[in-house]
Design an enzyme around this catalytic site. Structure first.
Site, mmCIF file in Angstrom:
data_model
loop_
_atom_site.group_PDB
_atom_site.id
_atom_site.type_symbol
_atom_site.label_atom_id
_atom_site.label_comp_id
_atom_site.label_asym_id
_atom_site.label_seq_id
_atom_site.Cartn_x
_atom_site.Cartn_y
_atom_site.Cartn_z
ATOM 1 N N SER A 1 20.077 56.434 68.321
ATOM 2 C CA SER A 1 20.507 57.813 68.549
ATOM 3 C C SER A 1 19.498 58.551 69.416
ATOM 4 O O SER A 1 18.344 58.125 69.546
ATOM 5 C CB SER A 1 20.603 58.534 67.191
ATOM 6 O OG SER A 1 20.595 59.939 67.346
ATOM 7 N N TYR B 1 18.448 62.011 59.113
ATOM 8 C CA TYR B 1 19.081 61.209 60.166
ATOM 9 C C TYR B 1 18.053 60.797 61.216
ATOM 10 O O TYR B 1 17.997 59.633 61.621
ATOM 11 C CB TYR B 1 20.195 62.036 60.802
ATOM 12 C CG TYR B 1 21.047 61.349 61.826
ATOM 13 C CD1 TYR B 1 20.810 61.542 63.192
ATOM 14 C CD2 TYR B 1 22.108 60.531 61.454
ATOM 15 C CE1 TYR B 1 21.607 60.936 64.148
ATOM 16 C CE2 TYR B 1 22.905 59.925 62.412
ATOM 17 C CZ TYR B 1 22.658 60.135 63.745
ATOM 18 O OH TYR B 1 23.445 59.527 64.706
HETATM 19 P P1 NAP Z 1 31.881 58.165 62.465
HETATM 20 O O1 NAP Z 1 33.025 58.617 63.301
HETATM 21 O O2 NAP Z 1 31.430 59.008 61.322
HETATM 22 O O3 NAP Z 1 32.174 56.648 61.934
HETATM 23 C C1 NAP Z 1 31.205 56.058 61.110
HETATM 24 C C2 NAP Z 1 31.815 54.791 60.564
HETATM 25 O O4 NAP Z 1 30.871 54.176 59.664
HETATM 26 C C3 NAP Z 1 33.087 55.067 59.758
HETATM 27 O O5 NAP Z 1 34.031 54.048 59.980
HETATM 28 C C4 NAP Z 1 32.567 55.021 58.329
HETATM 29 O O6 NAP Z 1 33.534 54.674 57.387
HETATM 30 C C5 NAP Z 1 31.546 53.904 58.443
HETATM 31 N N1 NAP Z 1 30.606 53.908 57.301
HETATM 32 C C6 NAP Z 1 29.861 54.946 56.853
HETATM 33 N N2 NAP Z 1 29.158 54.570 55.786
HETATM 34 C C7 NAP Z 1 29.479 53.267 55.534
HETATM 35 C C8 NAP Z 1 29.074 52.313 54.555
HETATM 36 N N3 NAP Z 1 28.191 52.627 53.587
HETATM 37 N N4 NAP Z 1 29.607 51.073 54.607
HETATM 38 C C9 NAP Z 1 30.512 50.752 55.560
HETATM 39 N N5 NAP Z 1 30.941 51.603 56.530
HETATM 40 C C10 NAP Z 1 30.416 52.852 56.504
HETATM 41 O O7 NAP Z 1 30.606 57.968 63.382
HETATM 42 P P2 NAP Z 1 30.481 57.632 64.937
HETATM 43 O O8 NAP Z 1 30.297 58.895 65.699
HETATM 44 O O9 NAP Z 1 31.524 56.649 65.333
HETATM 45 O O10 NAP Z 1 29.039 56.915 64.893
HETATM 46 C C11 NAP Z 1 28.919 55.521 64.732
HETATM 47 C C12 NAP Z 1 27.435 55.214 64.823
HETATM 48 O O11 NAP Z 1 26.911 55.789 66.023
HETATM 49 C C13 NAP Z 1 26.621 55.822 63.688
HETATM 50 O O12 NAP Z 1 25.557 54.948 63.360
HETATM 51 C C14 NAP Z 1 26.054 57.103 64.311
HETATM 52 O O13 NAP Z 1 24.862 57.508 63.677
HETATM 53 C C15 NAP Z 1 25.814 56.653 65.703
HETATM 54 N N6 NAP Z 1 25.740 57.691 66.727
HETATM 55 C C16 NAP Z 1 26.762 58.575 66.888
HETATM 56 C C17 NAP Z 1 26.654 59.516 67.932
HETATM 57 C C18 NAP Z 1 27.724 60.537 68.202
HETATM 58 O O14 NAP Z 1 27.449 61.489 68.969
HETATM 59 N N7 NAP Z 1 28.915 60.414 67.641
HETATM 60 C C19 NAP Z 1 25.549 59.525 68.758
HETATM 61 C C20 NAP Z 1 24.519 58.621 68.511
HETATM 62 C C21 NAP Z 1 24.640 57.697 67.500
HETATM 63 P P3 NAP Z 1 34.124 55.833 56.420
HETATM 64 O O15 NAP Z 1 35.062 56.624 57.255
HETATM 65 O O16 NAP Z 1 34.779 55.068 55.298
HETATM 66 O O17 NAP Z 1 32.942 56.656 55.932
HETATM 67 C C1 GCO Z 2 23.624 66.048 65.668
HETATM 68 C C2 GCO Z 2 24.508 64.961 66.204
HETATM 69 C C3 GCO Z 2 23.656 63.853 66.805
HETATM 70 C C4 GCO Z 2 24.538 62.740 67.278
HETATM 71 C C5 GCO Z 2 23.748 61.641 67.874
HETATM 72 C C6 GCO Z 2 23.000 62.054 69.080
HETATM 73 O O1 GCO Z 2 23.970 66.636 64.632
HETATM 74 O O2 GCO Z 2 22.594 66.300 66.312
HETATM 75 O O3 GCO Z 2 25.349 64.448 65.187
HETATM 76 O O4 GCO Z 2 22.750 63.394 65.857
HETATM 77 O O5 GCO Z 2 25.263 62.197 66.214
HETATM 78 O O6 GCO Z 2 22.951 60.994 66.946
HETATM 79 O O7 GCO Z 2 22.476 60.881 69.687
#
Ligand code: NAP
Ligand code: GCO
Length: 267
Positions: A147, A160
């Site tokens: 992230s 986080y």
């Molecule tokens: P999301 O829409 O919240 O999806 C997260 C997924 O992880 C969901 O399918 C969720 O299932 C699953 N999950 C959560 N806890 C779990 C557990 N204990 N066991 C199995 N599955 C679990 O998140 P996203 O935005 O796609 O993010 C995916 C990854 O990218 C995460 O690691 C997040 O930190 C990272 N990330 C996101 C962003 C962003 O801007 N969106 C940026 C940087 C990094 P449930 O629905 O059942 O909870």
């Molecule tokens: C926040 C956002 C970010 C993104 C991502 C950025 O609340 O700042 O959720 O943390 O999820 O991790 O890279």
């Protein structure tokens, strides 16, 4: 590189955790397009079922398993079942993750621990479960979804940021410890991506204006937009393919340029 087949994932089995939707789904979709067999898990059967349907709609025959990635026994059982039913995992994407946006001094220790458990302990558990078979097979690829918070802090995301900072170093340590077995472990650091996880930060305000945080991110991103989950597919295929066999311990930021930019100057 002999030819573009170096980017192919034909014949490879990829496990993407938490990939019923969101970033995990987009990465799995891209890997499937590159030829990989997709395996994913989610915490609830209903989400796994929805995920399988969504993959089918995308023309992908995915294998779905119910598994809480924080539960080591369940993870070990899932990996054993995958190896029996599908085959040895060649590519692991530790994608499953949660966030809790709470001012640190108001956050309970239980909430802090839960974020660390899913975002840092679980990638350790799943990587530990798949590495032995990767070693026996002669190598593998591990991609940890880090992230911007692996590098930066901000208000309300202490747990986080601590987890994602730790995941950056776990990535580098797996790279260091298992590189000699032809296992490459790298991270992808997405910028701000439009998924359910960030939906609260993009809600349209009652007066119809953009959420203040939405405006903040637009001003901090040279690309002038939020990322789409699909923007992560190409980088993930690269890190999962033989084209990156000498890339190890890298965190590849896919952020539209946020890392390089001080922010839009006042006009
Ligand atoms: P999301 O829409 O919240 O999806 C997260 C997924 O992880 C969901 O399918 C969720 O299932 C699953 N999950 C959560 N806890 C779990 C557990 N204990 N066991 C199995 N599955 C679990 O998140 P996203 O935005 O796609 O993010 C995916 C990854 O990218 C995460 O690691 C997040 O930190 C990272 N990330 C996101 C962003 C962003 O801007 N969106 C940026 C940087 C990094 P449930 O629905 O059942 O909870
Ligand atoms: C926040 C956002 C970010 C993104 C991502 C950025 O609340 O700042 O959720 O943390 O999820 O991790 O890279």
């Amino acid at each position: 590189m002999k030819d573009l087949n170096a980017f192919s994932l034909e014949g490879k089995i990829a496990l993407v955790t938490g990939a019923s939707y969101g970033i995990g789904f987009a990465i799995a979709d891209a890997m499937a397009k590159a030829g990989a067999t997709i395996v994913f898990n989610d915490i609830k059967q209903e989400l796994v079922d929805k995920g399988i349907a969504a993959y089918e709609e995308a023309g992908i025959k995915a294998h779905g398993y119910v598994c809480n990635v924080c539960d080591e026994d369940a993870v070990n059982a899932m990996v054993a079942q995958i190896e029996k039913e599908v085959g040895v995992i060649d590519i692991l994407v530790n994608n499953a993750g949660i966030i809790k946006r709470i001012p640190m001094i108001e956050m309970s220790a239980a909430d802090f621990r839960q974020v660390i458990d899913v975002d840092l302990n679980a990638p350790f558990i799943v990587a530990k479960a798949v590495i032995p078979s990767m070693i026996k097979k002669g190598g593998g690829k591990i991609i940890n979804i880090c992230s911007m918070m692996s590098e930066f802090g901000r208000e309300t995301v202490s747990a986080y940021a601590a987890a994602k900072g730790g995941l950056k170093m776990l990535t580098r340590n797996i790279a260091s410890e298992y590189g000699e077995y032809n296992i490459q472990c790298n991270g992808i650091g997405p910028g701000y991506i439009a998924t359910p996880q960030t939906a609260p930060l993009r809600e349209v305000q009652p007066d119809g204006s953009r959420h203040p945080f939405d405006q903040f991110i637009i001003a901090k991103t040279p690309a002038g937009r939020w990322g789409e989950a699909e923007d992560l597919g190409g980088p993930a295929v690269f890190l999962a393919s033989e084209a990156s066999n000498f890339v190890n311990g890298l965190i590849l930021y896919v952020d539209g340029g946020i890392h390089a930019y001080i922010g839009k100057q006042p006009s």
